[in-house]
Design an enzyme around this catalytic site. Sequence first.
Site, short mmCIF file in Angstrom:
data_model
loop_
_atom_site.label_atom_id
_atom_site.label_comp_id
_atom_site.label_asym_id
_atom_site.label_seq_id
_atom_site.Cartn_x
_atom_site.Cartn_y
_atom_site.Cartn_z
N CYS A 32 -14.87 -9.62 -0.87
CA CYS A 32 -14.34 -10.97 -0.86
C CYS A 32 -15.45 -11.95 -0.51
CB CYS A 32 -13.19 -11.08 0.13
SG CYS A 32 -12.47 -12.73 0.22
N CYS A 38 -8.14 -9.32 3.38
CA CYS A 38 -8.70 -10.65 3.21
C CYS A 38 -7.92 -11.45 2.18
CB CYS A 38 -10.16 -10.51 2.77
SG CYS A 38 -11.04 -12.05 2.59
#
Length: 377
Positions: free
Chosen positions: A107, A204
């Site tokens: 991410c 995330c």
Amino acid sequence: MKVLVGLSGGVDSAVAAYLLKKQGYDVTACFMRNWDALANGDYLGNPTINNNQCPQEKDYDDAVAVAKLLGIELLRIDFVKEYWDDVFSYLIREYENGRTPNPDIFCNKYIKFDAFLKFAKEKGFDLIAMGHYAKRMDKDGKTYLLKSFDKNKDQTYFLSQINQEQVSACLFPLGDIDKPEVRKIAHELNLASVMDKKDSTGICFIGERNFREFLKNYIPAQKGNIIDIETGRILGQHDGAMYYTIGQRKGLGIGGIHGEVAKGWFIAKKDIKKNVLYVASGDENDYLFSDRCTVKSLNFITDKPKEGAHICVKFRYRQEDKGVTIHYVNDDEIKLIYDEPYKAVTPGQAAVLYDGDICLGGGLIDQTFYKGKRTDI
């Protein structure tokens, strides 16, 4: 200088934005939306699916309140497709192959420090900033990534796949303070929407999930045997070998050891093709240990360590640094020889390399070995 701050709706990024403004930067904030539960089929294992407001929209409202109080503009950008293509699809592929990925690392690599950075540059910003607990150091024309002052919150582990260009384009305002100080600043500013908000957990940009149920949205469940690796005895059944990770104890449903003081069972190996979990009794069982591993998908942020160098590694977030010696197999593979056997080193997880406080980068654990024999399947 014009700085675009990633404002998540949490306390860390809020205080980061305030500190940058206090330091004299021209600060604008931007909220990233990277997950759409309905569009992405996120139903099983999602405790918020029936809520009147999804958690991301609540986070956005909190970010709006912070931006208003700080007197800064708030932009909003949608990276749902990029997140699916570059982060989530990778996560699913890794689990299907029996590995244990860390999506937070990718991410950062593909969303926060790639798509977001490109967006910032297109909008004319000089730098981006994040609420990560990390530091940058500029020396001799290079930018180094360093551990934060708050070693308990240090997040360089999750930044190990970013490159020199990315780290040199980012500011880390929280690098020299600790979490209690961040909370104190938020209270002094009366950032009511975030000052006592708990830290985000889970995946995330996705959040907390019943992870095994969550994966069933994307990987069909298939029951298989749980086998004692030492005796070959079948102890029970699991829901699907890909849902479990090396060293895991909870959620196996097979209890302790019959007739003995319960030592507990720990996953030692996974055979994805046969859909079998092998477990070992006791957390000090030899089957849980390895003494070397190979690492691929390498990324060195600034300086590449020399062949045969003795450095440190983290195999898990918040794990203490472990001593290793590095040997190069080829341009995209290294072998790490441990100072002593380490437990539950897991293929698919990150091996993050350090020289003191400097994060050198890292890669993904490919294979593990113990006394010359491969320990993963």
